[in-house]
Write a protein that holds these residues in place. Structure first.
Motif, PDB file in Angstrom:
ATOM      1  N   VAL A   1      70.658  77.908  52.331  1.00 21.90           N
ATOM      2  CA  VAL A   1      69.323  77.899  51.716  1.00 21.90           C
ATOM      3  C   VAL A   1      68.255  77.935  52.802  1.00 21.90           C
ATOM      4  O   VAL A   1      67.220  78.593  52.649  1.00 21.90           O
ATOM      5  CB  VAL A   1      69.155  76.668  50.809  1.00 21.90           C
ATOM      6  CG1 VAL A   1      67.707  76.529  50.344  1.00 21.90           C
ATOM      7  CG2 VAL A   1      70.076  76.774  49.599  1.00 21.90           C
ATOM      8  N   GLY A   2      68.509  77.257  53.915  1.00 20.40           N
ATOM      9  CA  GLY A   2      67.557  77.294  55.026  1.00 20.40           C
ATOM     10  C   GLY A   2      67.295  78.706  55.521  1.00 20.40           C
ATOM     11  O   GLY A   2      66.157  79.059  55.864  1.00 20.40           O
ATOM     12  N   ALA A   3      68.349  79.535  55.552  1.00 24.80           N
ATOM     13  CA  ALA A   3      68.174  80.926  55.978  1.00 24.80           C
ATOM     14  C   ALA A   3      67.288  81.682  54.986  1.00 24.80           C
ATOM     15  O   ALA A   3      66.439  82.499  55.382  1.00 24.80           O
ATOM     16  CB  ALA A   3      69.539  81.602  56.097  1.00 24.80           C
ATOM     17  N   ALA A   4      67.474  81.401  53.690  1.00 25.91           N
ATOM     18  CA  ALA A   4      66.633  82.053  52.678  1.00 25.91           C
ATOM     19  C   ALA A   4      65.192  81.563  52.758  1.00 25.91           C
ATOM     20  O   ALA A   4      64.248  82.350  52.610  1.00 25.91           O
ATOM     21  CB  ALA A   4      67.211  81.787  51.289  1.00 25.91           C
ATOM     22  N   VAL A   5      65.011  80.267  53.005  1.00 21.75           N
ATOM     23  CA  VAL A   5      63.658  79.706  53.146  1.00 21.75           C
ATOM     24  C   VAL A   5      62.938  80.366  54.325  1.00 21.75           C
ATOM     25  O   VAL A   5      61.751  80.710  54.236  1.00 21.75           O
ATOM     26  CB  VAL A   5      63.716  78.187  53.315  1.00 21.75           C
ATOM     27  CG1 VAL A   5      62.354  77.627  53.712  1.00 21.75           C
ATOM     28  CG2 VAL A   5      64.197  77.522  52.019  1.00 21.75           C
ATOM     29  N   THR A   6      63.653  80.546  55.429  1.00 20.83           N
ATOM     30  CA  THR A   6      63.062  81.187  56.607  1.00 20.83           C
ATOM     31  C   THR A   6      62.642  82.617  56.303  1.00 20.83           C
ATOM     32  O   THR A   6      61.544  83.059  56.664  1.00 20.83           O
ATOM     33  CB  THR A   6      64.060  81.170  57.778  1.00 20.83           C
ATOM     34  OG1 THR A   6      64.341  79.812  58.141  1.00 20.83           O
ATOM     35  CG2 THR A   6      63.497  81.895  58.989  1.00 20.83           C
ATOM     36  N   LEU A   7      63.511  83.361  55.606  1.00 20.74           N
ATOM     37  CA  LEU A   7      63.163  84.737  55.240  1.00 20.74           C
ATOM     38  C   LEU A   7      61.922  84.767  54.356  1.00 20.74           C
ATOM     39  O   LEU A   7      61.009  85.571  54.576  1.00 20.74           O
ATOM     40  CB  LEU A   7      64.337  85.377  54.503  1.00 20.74           C
ATOM     41  CG  LEU A   7      64.049  86.762  53.911  1.00 20.74           C
ATOM     42  CD1 LEU A   7      63.859  87.801  55.003  1.00 20.74           C
ATOM     43  CD2 LEU A   7      65.158  87.189  52.958  1.00 20.74           C
ATOM     44  N   LEU A   8      61.872  83.893  53.370  1.00 19.77           N
ATOM     45  CA  LEU A   8      60.724  83.885  52.467  1.00 19.77           C
ATOM     46  C   LEU A   8      59.439  83.513  53.193  1.00 19.77           C
ATOM     47  O   LEU A   8      58.371  84.051  52.893  1.00 19.77           O
ATOM     48  CB  LEU A   8      60.986  82.918  51.314  1.00 19.77           C
ATOM     49  CG  LEU A   8      62.023  83.391  50.287  1.00 19.77           C
ATOM     50  CD1 LEU A   8      62.408  82.259  49.353  1.00 19.77           C
ATOM     51  CD2 LEU A   8      61.493  84.582  49.497  1.00 19.77           C
ATOM     52  N   ALA A   9      59.530  82.597  54.149  1.00 21.84           N
ATOM     53  CA  ALA A   9      58.343  82.216  54.913  1.00 21.84           C
ATOM     54  C   ALA A   9      57.789  83.405  55.693  1.00 21.84           C
ATOM     55  O   ALA A   9      56.569  83.530  55.878  1.00 21.84           O
ATOM     56  CB  ALA A   9      58.679  81.067  55.857  1.00 21.84           C
ATOM     57  N   GLU A  10      58.673  84.285  56.132  1.00 21.91           N
ATOM     58  CA  GLU A  10      58.245  85.484  56.854  1.00 21.91           C
ATOM     59  C   GLU A  10      57.679  86.528  55.891  1.00 21.91           C
ATOM     60  O   GLU A  10      56.708  87.213  56.201  1.00 21.91           O
ATOM     61  CB  GLU A  10      59.431  86.072  57.621  1.00 21.91           C
ATOM     62  CG  GLU A  10      59.959  85.161  58.727  1.00 21.91           C
ATOM     63  CD  GLU A  10      61.277  85.647  59.295  1.00 21.91           C
ATOM     64  OE1 GLU A  10      61.865  86.593  58.713  1.00 21.91           O
ATOM     65  OE2 GLU A  10      61.738  85.072  60.293  1.00 21.91           O
ATOM     66  N   GLU A  11      58.312  86.649  54.718  1.00 20.59           N
ATOM     67  CA  GLU A  11      57.901  87.652  53.738  1.00 20.59           C
ATOM     68  C   GLU A  11      56.616  87.256  53.018  1.00 20.59           C
ATOM     69  O   GLU A  11      55.765  88.098  52.728  1.00 20.59           O
ATOM     70  CB  GLU A  11      59.018  87.845  52.697  1.00 20.59           C
ATOM     71  CG  GLU A  11      60.298  88.454  53.228  1.00 20.59           C
ATOM     72  CD  GLU A  11      60.232  89.961  53.286  1.00 20.59           C
ATOM     73  OE1 GLU A  11      59.493  90.549  52.491  1.00 20.59           O
ATOM     74  OE2 GLU A  11      60.916  90.551  54.154  1.00 20.59           O
ATOM     75  N   SER A  12      56.509  85.964  52.693  1.00 21.72           N
ATOM     76  CA  SER A  12      55.421  85.499  51.841  1.00 21.72           C
ATOM     77  C   SER A  12      55.119  84.034  52.129  1.00 21.72           C
ATOM     78  O   SER A  12      55.654  83.144  51.450  1.00 21.72           O
ATOM     79  CB  SER A  12      55.807  85.667  50.365  1.00 21.72           C
ATOM     80  OG  SER A  12      54.856  85.064  49.522  1.00 21.72           O
ATOM     81  N   PRO A  13      54.295  83.741  53.132  1.00 18.55           N
ATOM     82  CA  PRO A  13      53.969  82.340  53.415  1.00 18.55           C
ATOM     83  C   PRO A  13      53.401  81.660  52.169  1.00 18.55           C
ATOM     84  O   PRO A  13      52.504  82.178  51.511  1.00 18.55           O
ATOM     85  CB  PRO A  13      52.916  82.451  54.516  1.00 18.55           C
ATOM     86  CG  PRO A  13      53.169  83.771  55.167  1.00 18.55           C
ATOM     87  CD  PRO A  13      53.616  84.669  54.052  1.00 18.55           C
ATOM     88  N   GLY A  14      53.965  80.524  51.833  1.00 16.96           N
ATOM     89  CA  GLY A  14      53.559  79.812  50.629  1.00 16.96           C
ATOM     90  C   GLY A  14      54.637  78.834  50.235  1.00 16.96           C
ATOM     91  O   GLY A  14      55.716  78.804  50.831  1.00 16.96           O
ATOM     92  N   PRO A  15      54.394  78.001  49.225  1.00 18.04           N
ATOM     93  CA  PRO A  15      55.368  76.990  48.818  1.00 18.04           C
ATOM     94  C   PRO A  15      56.649  77.627  48.279  1.00 18.04           C
ATOM     95  O   PRO A  15      56.614  78.632  47.571  1.00 18.04           O
ATOM     96  CB  PRO A  15      54.636  76.203  47.728  1.00 18.04           C
ATOM     97  CG  PRO A  15      53.606  77.154  47.207  1.00 18.04           C
ATOM     98  CD  PRO A  15      53.180  77.977  48.380  1.00 18.04           C
ATOM     99  N   THR A  16      57.777  77.029  48.641  1.00  8.74           N
ATOM    100  CA  THR A  16      59.080  77.530  48.219  1.00  8.74           C
ATOM    101  C   THR A  16      59.795  76.470  47.394  1.00  8.74           C
ATOM    102  O   THR A  16      59.823  75.293  47.755  1.00  8.74           O
ATOM    103  CB  THR A  16      59.943  77.915  49.434  1.00  8.74           C
ATOM    104  OG1 THR A  16      59.314  79.005  50.129  1.00  8.74           O
ATOM    105  CG2 THR A  16      61.335  78.349  49.018  1.00  8.74           C
TER     106      THR A  16
END
Length: 244
Positions: free
Chosen positions: A113-128
């Motif tokens: 999940v951490g890897a997915a969180v990192t990807l999302l932070a790069e794609e779309s900074p915002g709450p996850t």
């Protein structure tokens, strides 16, 4: 019965367009390579979601669900649990999942999940947020006790025995969406968990869908359309309130 290849997730209210979607591969902090599926909204709502599947892993239901979340405005990534033991191939109803489920550890889920969180932070900074189903519901709630940058943890169905040992450490808001007629986990078990959450002052919400079976969040379950619509409304409200 968890979601099969014939299952399809219900859509959100007032769906928008999906800008892009497709499979990808992520690498976790422990070096694990895992299959994932990314869906991007045409009209972002500023929030992200990591989807944790049931015991069958990343099969078509969850790829479609990532697209439904993108229709609701989320950048969404659905992950697979079994890269360490089964590689990164596609999962379908022929996949013998139980031997791999037995080898999944909470630290594996946290890393993936951490890897997915990192990807999302790069794609779309915002709450996850995380949202999980059955096995994934339990692990989604469990992630509320980790150091991952999560705004909240949502789960359907789930089993208290897989997360109640970390109840006291949970620090993120929780949303529990419970099937009232779940044959896998009696609803009384969740009322017991809710009492513990209440007593310890945790930030949580729980809603029980009376009479609903395990895996009711399925477009094929015509009798539970209103429950599915209500679950969507609760998810959207929860993520809006806790999204900062």
């Amino acid at each position: 019965m968890c979601h099969s290849d014939d299952s399809r997730p219900p859509g959100p209210p007032d769906p928008g367009e999906v800008a892009a979607h497709g499979p990808l591969e992520l690498t976790a902090e422990d070096g694990n390579r895992l299959r994932a599926y990314l869906a991007e909204p045409a009209t972002p709502n500023g929030r992200n979601v990591v989807i944790l599947p049931d015991v069958r892993g990343l099969h078509p239901f969850y790829e479609a669900l990532a697209q439904r979340f993108a229709e609701a405005g989320f950048h969404a990534v659905a992950i697979d649990y079994f890269g360490r033991t089964a590689g990164t191939g596609a999962r379908d109803d022929s996949f013998e999942f139980m031997e791999h489920v037995r080898q999944v550890r909470p630290e594996h889920v946290r890393a993936d999940v951490g890897a997915a969180v990192t990807l999302l932070a790069e794609e779309s900074p915002g709450p996850t947020f995380t949202v999980g189903f059955c096995f994934g519901g339990s692990h989604s709630w469990r992630l509320a006790a980790t150091d991952l940058e999560l705004a909240g943890c949502i789960g359907f169905y789930g089993r208290p025995e897989l997360f109640e040992d970390v109840l006291d450490e949970m620090s993120k808001p929780l949303l529990l969406l419970i099937a009232g007629a779940d044959q896998a986990t009696p609803v009384e078990e969740f009322h017991r968990i809710a009492a513990r959450l209440e007593a310890s002052g945790k930030d949580y919400e729980m809603h029980v869908y009376d009479g609903a079976p395990h895996s009711f969040f399925d477009r094929a379950f015509g009798d539970w359309q209103e429950a599915c619509a209500d679950a969507w409304r609760r998810i959207l409200d929860f993520t809006a309130r806790h999204g900062g």
